[in-house]
Design a protein around this motif. Structure first.
Motif, mmCIF file in Angstrom:
data_model
loop_
_atom_site.group_PDB
_atom_site.id
_atom_site.type_symbol
_atom_site.label_atom_id
_atom_site.label_comp_id
_atom_site.label_asym_id
_atom_site.label_seq_id
_atom_site.Cartn_x
_atom_site.Cartn_y
_atom_site.Cartn_z
ATOM 1 N N VAL A 125 0.830 -1.203 0.000
ATOM 2 C CA VAL A 125 0.000 0.000 0.000
ATOM 3 C C VAL A 125 0.866 1.255 0.000
ATOM 4 O O VAL A 125 1.934 1.290 0.623
ATOM 5 C CB VAL A 125 -0.945 0.015 1.213
ATOM 6 N N PRO A 126 0.391 2.312 -0.669
ATOM 7 C CA PRO A 126 1.093 3.594 -0.614
ATOM 8 C C PRO A 126 0.556 4.509 0.487
ATOM 9 O O PRO A 126 1.005 5.633 0.623
ATOM 10 C CB PRO A 126 0.804 4.186 -1.994
ATOM 11 N N ILE A 127 -0.452 4.029 1.249
ATOM 12 C CA ILE A 127 -1.123 4.743 2.336
ATOM 13 C C ILE A 127 -2.093 5.798 1.812
ATOM 14 O O ILE A 127 -3.232 5.892 2.278
ATOM 15 C CB ILE A 127 -0.115 5.361 3.339
ATOM 16 N N LEU A 128 -1.682 6.594 0.837
ATOM 17 C CA LEU A 128 -2.621 7.554 0.266
ATOM 18 C C LEU A 128 -3.872 6.816 -0.224
ATOM 19 O O LEU A 128 -3.776 5.793 -0.888
ATOM 20 C CB LEU A 128 -1.981 8.310 -0.897
ATOM 21 N N GLY A 129 -5.031 7.351 0.126
ATOM 22 C CA GLY A 129 -6.282 6.728 -0.315
ATOM 23 C C GLY A 129 -6.732 5.567 0.533
ATOM 24 O O GLY A 129 -7.623 4.810 0.110
ATOM 25 N N SER A 130 -6.179 5.397 1.729
ATOM 26 C CA SER A 130 -6.549 4.245 2.550
ATOM 27 C C SER A 130 -7.990 4.291 3.043
ATOM 28 O O SER A 130 -8.497 3.297 3.560
ATOM 29 C CB SER A 130 -5.591 4.118 3.746
ATOM 30 N N SER A 131 -8.663 5.426 2.890
ATOM 31 C CA SER A 131 -10.094 5.493 3.211
ATOM 32 C C SER A 131 -10.944 4.928 2.087
ATOM 33 O O SER A 131 -12.125 4.635 2.279
ATOM 34 C CB SER A 131 -10.515 6.947 3.452
ATOM 35 N N ALA A 152 4.671 1.485 4.468
ATOM 36 C CA ALA A 152 4.185 1.919 3.160
ATOM 37 C C ALA A 152 5.185 1.488 2.100
ATOM 38 O O ALA A 152 6.392 1.388 2.359
ATOM 39 C CB ALA A 152 4.009 3.436 3.121
ATOM 40 N N ASP A 153 4.693 1.228 0.904
ATOM 41 C CA ASP A 153 5.572 0.938 -0.219
ATOM 42 C C ASP A 153 6.341 2.208 -0.599
ATOM 43 O O ASP A 153 5.920 3.332 -0.301
ATOM 44 C CB ASP A 153 4.748 0.449 -1.410
ATOM 45 N N ASN A 154 7.454 2.009 -1.290
ATOM 46 C CA ASN A 154 8.273 3.159 -1.699
ATOM 47 C C ASN A 154 7.527 4.126 -2.615
ATOM 48 O O ASN A 154 7.915 5.294 -2.724
ATOM 49 C CB ASN A 154 9.548 2.681 -2.399
ATOM 50 N N GLN A 155 6.463 3.656 -3.281
ATOM 51 C CA GLN A 155 5.703 4.585 -4.121
ATOM 52 C C GLN A 155 5.066 5.705 -3.303
ATOM 53 O O GLN A 155 4.677 6.740 -3.858
ATOM 54 C CB GLN A 155 4.634 3.831 -4.917
ATOM 55 N N SER A 156 4.974 5.513 -2.001
ATOM 56 C CA SER A 156 4.424 6.571 -1.154
ATOM 57 C C SER A 156 5.261 7.843 -1.243
ATOM 58 O O SER A 156 4.737 8.951 -1.034
ATOM 59 C CB SER A 156 4.352 6.100 0.301
ATOM 60 N N MET A 166 12.377 -2.758 5.383
ATOM 61 C CA MET A 166 12.388 -3.923 4.492
ATOM 62 C C MET A 166 11.164 -3.958 3.573
ATOM 63 O O MET A 166 11.169 -4.644 2.558
ATOM 64 C CB MET A 166 12.471 -5.216 5.305
ATOM 65 N N TYR A 167 10.101 -3.249 3.930
ATOM 66 C CA TYR A 167 8.896 -3.219 3.098
ATOM 67 C C TYR A 167 8.885 -2.030 2.145
ATOM 68 O O TYR A 167 8.170 -2.032 1.153
ATOM 69 C CB TYR A 167 7.639 -3.123 3.964
ATOM 70 N N GLY A 168 9.604 -1.000 2.490
ATOM 71 C CA GLY A 168 9.573 0.243 1.739
ATOM 72 C C GLY A 168 9.907 1.399 2.645
ATOM 73 O O GLY A 168 11.062 1.793 2.787
#
Length: 832
Positions: free
Chosen positions: A305-311, A352-356, A370-372
């Motif tokens: 997940v990039p966290i943004l938009g988690s709603s 969060a993934d690195n795309q965050s 290790m996840y991002g």
């Protein structure tokens, strides 16, 4: 088709905007703590469609402080569809009206109350929006709404304004919500505690849980597809119609847990913030723009997940791209004909993934892991936004939450000089109040927390109890359901005896069971040369299926073990499962090389031969499973040799393909590949083709993991056996208590076999007793349960026996590996 009706251009309503800012100032100058102020302000962030037709919009913009000082242009860009958007079209080109207005900058925020934006509904797409600015390099940038409710074209596209109030008012499960909540409607008296505070009821714990990946649970890969399944089953049960074995696998549960449904990361050809699904094509004039829309087809197991938009909800899981789809399924479950089925969300806020980094301000992130990326929960506004994201998510009607990776919520405490666990944040996640149409509830809470993971030896050190002790009404994943559960190995349950005893005597608030998304994936990683329990099957695929859908284990878990049992639909449907993701180019090859075991443990030649199976890889030249396995093995080895540098991996393979006898060929196995059907693929191998292989591999694996393919292959006898055990658990709910008093549980084991056996009594009624014996692995065994437990077996009867068990005499009978028997007392004359 979703209709459109373009309204006049948008404008800023100055008086209403000033009222909003005045409210923010009032909060900022109040006596609340810094964090409490942030929590209040966070409720106004994002876009809120009001009943008067105006839209409140707020962005937290710390990155733009310098931009404001430079007086660079910052504006709200609103894109409203002119043409009809077909939510089911794979690709389409649509004209949008583009409006741009300046919001009011106030410190670290931009605020505005806007007139003219169109809200999205079930019937129509609304206006899309984001904040735009030109940076110091004169490049146009976007700030996306991290708290968006609707992201129909993914996290890199602008968010959609949505009429959430109408969505909630029209949901069909409001009677259920009201029955299970504290009403705070006008005229109602909320329940008051002695302290004067309102008592908000917490949703009760269910009897058992079915874990489901929405994308793999139906042929439609969507909420709508799963909704059809449950609607059909509910209708059949209501009309006393027989169910198929596949349908029976969905019933007998009073809760379902969805793997994460938040928008995941997306495939990046280059590490850029451009959207894959929302592409600007041309401008007709300053107000009209043409955009190419592609229906999101992201495939991910949920935890990237990039966290943004988690709603919001992953649009790839929405057939209609409408949030209503989620509410429809939840309503179907809450109104199920045989009784409500609770919904549990799996929430990922520990990493969060690195795309965050492309999507969020740097304040959200602490640095790499290790996840991002580690998340910055200690920053007050970030902490408040994360909790606000969760609040909006659970307001869709969830009954419970599972918090992923509690051990990842850590921070450096300068006062103690130590890295500590952020338990207060984890407690806050469990204490968020859900509010739907004037009804309030606290949700049932599960924590997954394996601290001190990833410390060496964590499997044996972890107590799995820290959060239960802090919040006694909560549950944690127990030691037998974590990822290191490998029941395919010989003697596994014997080796886990210490943990088995912990579950039996202190596991009443542990999630129990054997199969879940983590353990089955872990099964793919077991060395195929390990000491495997071949009693479970003739090949690796049979062994794995029978290990994770095991009659003896299921009988022990449902008929005798304390705690809260959970099953995994892919295991009970005998469907494959793996860590699939077609969501990134950067690590795609690495992930594939680590998942190659899936081909050995879960895919057979018969499955591979199926016309629709692995169709993409077959077109690349992998006509046979043996070829794909061999290439996968070599890829795995070379990736480790070259430290996952895929450029070096391609170079090494090409050298051996072009000059197999060269002294520079480090992979002699490649010589065999030159004679295979893969020659066409390997002869042209380059970096792009290897990346394409990785993506196609994941997409083929995603298809083969869909449970809809396997219903006809189920054994109806075992399916019914599993269902009967679930019903037994519901009837004997006292089994969730720990063993105590005169209860007994023990094993008989040697180097050839392991037998579990015991007897339990209802703590509220000693006359209700249950006895159990299960063969957990090894050679056949003679069972003398009366002797072992000092029972008069003439007073007992078989309640449930696993398929294939034949008992003529309870005093002595035979069990083989994976068989079990559950006994109950014969009814007395009074009961008759």
């Amino acid at each position: 088709m979703i209709t459109t009706a373009v309204k006049p251009s948008i404008s800023l309503v100055e008086d209403a905007t000033q009222e909003l800012i005045d409210w923010v100032h009032e909060i900022e100058h109040s006596q609340l703590t810094v964090f409490e102020k942030s929590q209040e302000v966070a409720t106004k962030l994002g876009a809120h469609y009001r009943k008067d037709g105006l839209v409140e919009i707020g962005f937290w913009t710390p990155r733009l402080i310098a931009q404001v000082m430079r007086k660079l242009e910052i504006y709200l860009e609103v894109l409203t569809p002119i043409d009809t958007i077909d939510a089911h079209a794979t690709a389409q080109t649509v004209r949008f009206r583009r409006d741009r207005i300046n919001l009011v900058q106030d410190g670290e925020f931009h605020w505005g109350v806007v007139e003219g934006m169109r809200p999205g509904t079930r019937e129509q797409f609304g206006s899309f929006y984001w904040l735009r600015y030109v940076d110091q390099n004169d490049e146009l940038q976007a700030i996306r709404d991290p708290l968006a409710i609707s992201l129909p074209y993914g996290v890199f596209a602008p968010a959609e304004l949505y009429d959430l109030d109408s969505l909630q008012a029209n949901r069909e499960d409001l009677d259920y919500i009201r029955r299970t909540s504290a009403s705070v409607l006008p005229g109602d008296e909320p329940i008051k505690l002695a302290s004067g505070k309102t008592r908000i009821p917490r949703v009760r714990a269910p009897h058992n849980i079915l874990q489901i990946h929405i994308g793999a649970a139906s042929k439609e890969n969507s909420f709508a597809g799963l909704n059809k399944i449950y609607q059909k089953i509910s209708h059949k049960l209501d009309n006393d119609e027989p169910l198929t074995p596949a349908e029976e696998n969905f019933i007998g549960y009073d809760a379902v847990q969805f793997l994460p449904t938040e928008p995941p990361i997306e495939y990046r050809d280059e590490y850029s913030p451009e959207s894959e699904f929302f592409s600007f094509v041309s401008e007709e004039d300053d107000e009209t723009i043409t955009i190419e829309l592609s229906k999101p087809h992201t495939q991910d197991w949920g935890y990237d997940v990039p966290i943004l938009g988690s709603s919001a909800t992953n649009p790839a899981l929405l057939s209609s791209l409408r949030p209503d789809e989620v509410i429809d399924l939840i309503s179907t479950l809450h109104n199920f004909s045989t009784g409500p089925i609770q919904v549990i969300y799996d929430l990922v806020y520990g990493h969060a993934d690195n795309q965050s980094e492309l999507l969020l301000s740097r304040q959200f992130l602490k640095g790499p892991n290790m996840y991002g990326q580690d998340l910055n929960h200690q920053f007050p506004m970030v902490r408040a936004i994360f909790l606000e994201m969760q609040r909006r998510k659970i307001n869709t009607g969830a009954d419970g939450i599972r918090v992923d990776g509690g051990q990842d919520f850590r921070f450096f405490n300068p006062l103690s000089g130590k890295v500590e666990y952020d338990d207060s944040y984890l407690m806050a996640m469990g204490d968020l109040v859900q509010e739907i149409e004037g009804c309030q509830r606290l949700l049932f809470t599960i924590y997954e927390d394996g601290r001190p993971w990833p410390q060496e030896g964590w499997e044996e050190i972890s107590t799995y109890r820290e959060l239960i002790e802090l919040k006694p009404e909560s549950y944690q994943w127990g030691p037998l359901i974590f990822a290191h559960n490998t029941p395919t190995l010989k003697g596994f349950w014997e080796k886990k005896w210490r943990r088995v005893c912990e579950v039996m005597y202190s596991g009443d608030h542990w999630i129990t069971g054997c199969a879940n998304h983590d353990t089955v994936r872990r099964g793919n990683q077991v060395d195929t040369k390990a000491d495997i329990n071949w009693n479970l099957g003739k090949n690796l695929a049979e062994v794995l299926k029978n290990a994770y859908d095991n009659p003896a284990v299921t009988l022990w878990v449902y008929g005798f073990m304390p705690g809260l049992p959970m099953d995994f639909i892919n295991a009970t449907m005998r469907a494959p499962w793996m860590f699939f993701r077609n969501t990134d180019e950067r690590y795609g090859v690495k992930v594939v090389s680590e998942e190659i075991g899936f081909l050995h443990w879960q895919i057979t030649s018969e499955m591979y031969k199926h016309r629709k199976a692995f169709s993409r890889l077959k077109l690349l030249g992998f006509k046979y499973l043996s070829e794909l396995r061999e290439f996968g093995r070599i890829l795995q080895e070379v990736m480790m040799q070259k430290d996952y540098n895929i450029s070096e991996v391609v170079k090494a393979i090409r050298i051996c393909m072009d000059e197999p006898n060269s002294e520079y060929c480090e992979i002699p196995e490649v010589k065999g590949l030159r004679r295979s059907g893969m020659l066409r693929f390997l002869s042209k191998l380059d970096l792009d083709r290897l990346k394409a292989f990785a993506r196609l591999f994941m997409e083929d694996c995603f298809d083969v993991c869909n449970v809809s393919h396997y219903g006809k292959d189920l054994n109806p006898v075992q399916v019914k056996y599993n269902l009967n055990l679930r019903r037994f658990r519901h009837k004997h709910y006292w089994l969730h208590h720990n063993l105590s008093g005169i209860d007994r549980f023990n094993k008989i084991s040697d180097e050839k076999k392991t037998i579990f056996y015991g007897v339990r009594s209802n703590p509220e009624d000693d006359a209700e007793r249950i006895a159990m014996v299960t063969h957990m692995g090894g050679d056949p065994a003679t069972i003398n349960l009366g002797e072992w437990l000092q029972l008069d077996l003439s007073e007992w009867q078989v309640a449930i026996a696993s398929p294939g068990v034949e008992i003529d005499n309870l005093e002595e009978f035979q069990l083989t590996d994976s068989q079990g028997v559950l006994l109950t007392l014969l009814p007395t004359e009074d009961e008759d």
